[in-house]
Design a protein around this motif. Structure first.
Motif, short mmCIF file in Angstrom:
data_model
loop_
_atom_site.label_atom_id
_atom_site.label_comp_id
_atom_site.label_asym_id
_atom_site.label_seq_id
_atom_site.Cartn_x
_atom_site.Cartn_y
_atom_site.Cartn_z
N GLY A 130 0.69 -1.14 0.18
CA GLY A 130 0.03 -0.08 0.15
C GLY A 130 0.70 1.22 -0.04
O GLY A 130 0.15 2.49 -0.13
N ILE A 131 2.07 1.25 -0.04
CA ILE A 131 3.03 2.42 -0.15
C ILE A 131 2.88 3.13 -1.11
O ILE A 131 2.99 4.51 -1.29
CB ILE A 131 4.50 1.87 0.30
CG1 ILE A 131 4.53 1.26 1.69
CG2 ILE A 131 5.42 3.13 0.09
CD1 ILE A 131 5.78 0.80 2.19
N LEU A 132 2.94 2.53 -2.21
CA LEU A 132 2.81 3.37 -3.43
C LEU A 132 1.52 3.87 -4.00
O LEU A 132 1.56 4.99 -4.43
CB LEU A 132 3.14 2.32 -4.65
CG LEU A 132 4.68 1.74 -5.03
CD1 LEU A 132 4.92 0.97 -6.10
CD2 LEU A 132 5.63 2.77 -4.96
N ALA A 133 0.36 3.48 -3.39
CA ALA A 133 -0.73 4.05 -3.56
C ALA A 133 -0.82 5.34 -2.80
O ALA A 133 -1.73 6.27 -3.18
CB ALA A 133 -1.88 2.93 -3.17
N GLN A 134 -0.15 5.65 -1.95
CA GLN A 134 0.04 6.73 -1.12
C GLN A 134 1.02 7.88 -1.81
O GLN A 134 1.22 8.88 -1.31
CB GLN A 134 0.38 6.52 0.42
CG GLN A 134 -0.50 5.43 0.96
CD GLN A 134 0.05 5.09 2.42
OE1 GLN A 134 1.11 5.52 2.63
NE2 GLN A 134 -0.39 3.93 3.02
N GLN A 135 1.48 7.51 -2.84
CA GLN A 135 2.58 8.44 -3.61
C GLN A 135 1.96 8.99 -4.79
O GLN A 135 1.18 8.47 -5.25
CB GLN A 135 3.68 7.78 -3.95
CG GLN A 135 4.32 6.90 -2.71
CD GLN A 135 4.73 7.57 -1.50
OE1 GLN A 135 5.12 8.87 -1.66
NE2 GLN A 135 4.30 7.08 -0.28
N GLN A 136 2.58 10.09 -5.16
CA GLN A 136 2.11 10.91 -6.45
C GLN A 136 2.76 10.48 -7.58
O GLN A 136 2.47 10.34 -8.77
CB GLN A 136 2.46 12.42 -6.18
CG GLN A 136 1.63 13.05 -5.04
CD GLN A 136 0.23 13.32 -5.51
OE1 GLN A 136 -0.15 13.42 -6.77
NE2 GLN A 136 -0.44 13.66 -4.23
N ALA A 137 4.11 9.88 -7.30
CA ALA A 137 4.94 9.27 -8.46
C ALA A 137 6.11 8.51 -8.07
O ALA A 137 6.29 8.53 -7.01
CB ALA A 137 5.21 10.24 -9.32
N LEU A 138 6.45 7.47 -8.88
CA LEU A 138 7.71 6.71 -8.57
C LEU A 138 8.64 7.16 -9.68
O LEU A 138 8.38 7.03 -10.82
CB LEU A 138 7.28 5.26 -8.86
CG LEU A 138 8.52 4.10 -8.51
CD1 LEU A 138 9.19 4.41 -7.27
CD2 LEU A 138 8.04 2.87 -9.06
N VAL A 139 9.93 7.73 -9.07
CA VAL A 139 10.74 8.05 -10.09
C VAL A 139 12.08 7.06 -9.96
O VAL A 139 12.79 6.76 -8.96
CB VAL A 139 11.49 9.31 -9.78
CG1 VAL A 139 12.23 9.85 -10.83
CG2 VAL A 139 10.24 10.23 -9.64
N LEU A 140 12.43 6.41 -11.20
CA LEU A 140 13.46 5.46 -11.17
C LEU A 140 14.70 6.15 -11.65
O LEU A 140 14.75 6.47 -12.75
CB LEU A 140 12.93 4.37 -12.39
CG LEU A 140 11.66 3.69 -12.11
CD1 LEU A 140 11.55 2.43 -13.10
CD2 LEU A 140 11.75 3.03 -10.64
#
Length: 308
Positions: free
Chosen positions: A225-235
């Motif tokens: 559930g951590i990613l659902a709480q973020q605005q974006a994932l930057v690789l």
């Protein structure tokens, strides 16, 4: 010419395996007029670590001592492994009291991510993902890109990073910038040392991890559930992890498309951060605005401690 700074070395993880790199780094820093303290951190040895757990924790805790002058920069000697073993022994309350309003720049990456996330979660301290003594300041060929971005970032209250890497998704979001090494970050899930960031911009990198292993860790962030709480994932950079022959065409690009299809937030690629010669310095815990188009992306960052 950079302003002369006081740099305190800490070694919360492994010991430096290349003495020549240490000598190069110290010579370069001294030649620029910087004062380097804590050189004994480069000399300690205990098994595969740069000292016992107690020694390495005490090295950080001494920064909470109000009788000591604070350095301008606290620089990690190297990564490796070992930081997680000392998280429970850090004086978070003391470090928060001593450092909360002070322009002290903690800097490092790789295994140092554990220290950075713990300081953010337990003491509210903003630190910097960036170069370390051995791998960067002590590199055989010093990267002018890395050094310029490091000193430039630390000397002013905000910056905008522009990356000419075409993006598959248009993005315009803002939030807390946080992250670091992917394997270290995922190892902290379920512990009190992973900051509960809501609406953040999460950046990650790793080295010597095959695409399927990277995907597995991203799925762990997704399923928890951590990613659902973020605005974006930057690789950032994921060098060294070559696909196996049995992967049958499944590579880093395929991995990115897979996670993009399931995690429900934008995935940005091409961030120059990680185990690479030319890397940017990123404040962990600062405020950021991310704007991405088919032509590239911009990351505007502010609200972090700077040396002026």
């Amino acid at each position: 010419m950079n302003t002369h700074r006081t740099i305190e070395l800490i070694a919360p993880s492994g010991y430096p395996q290349d003495p020549e790199a240490v000598h190069r780094a110290l010579a370069r820093l001294h030649a620029e007029g910087h004062r380097v303290e804590g050189i004994q951190a480069t000399e300690r040895r205990y098994q595969r670590f740069a000292g016992t757990d107690g020694q390495r924790a005490a090295e950080l805790n001494r920064l909470a001592d109000p009788s000591r002058d604070l350095p301008d920069i606290v620089l990690a000697v190297r990564g490796g492994y070992g930081a997680v073993r000392i998280l429970h022994g850090l004086d978070y309350d003391g470090l928060q009291r001593r450092l909360a309003d002070q322009p002290v720049a903690f800097c490092g990456h790789s295994d140092f991510t554990a220290i950075q996330l713990a300081l953010f979660a337990r003491a509210g301290l903003t630190t910097f993902g960036g170069p370390m003594l051995v791998s960067d300041f002590g590199a055989e060929a010093l990267s002018s890109f890395t050094m310029h971005h490091f000193w430039d970032t630390l000397s002013k209250p905000d910056f905008t990073l522009k990356v000419n890497a075409p993006q598959a998704q248009a993005v315009d979001v803002s939030g807390t910038l946080w992250g670091g090494n992917l394997a270290v970050l995922t190892s902290l899930i379920g512990t009190p040392y992973l900051p509960p960031v809501q609406g953040g911009i999460l950046f990650v990198e790793d080295v010597n991890e095959q695409p399927f292993r990277i995907e597995r860790m991203i799925y762990q962030l997704h399923l928890s559930g951590i990613l659902a709480q973020q605005q974006a994932l930057v690789l950032g950079d994921f060098s060294g992890g070559k696909p196996y022959e049995s992967d049958n065409g499944y590579d880093l690009k395929e991995m990115v498309e897979q996670v993009r299809s399931v995690i429900g937030i934008p995935v940005i690629t091409g961030l120059p951060f990680g185990h690479i010669p030319d890397m940017v310095t990123l404040p962990v815990g600062a405020l950021a605005q991310l704007h991405a188009t088919a032509h590239g992306f911009e990351l505007a960052v502010s609200g972090y401690p700077h040396l002026g």
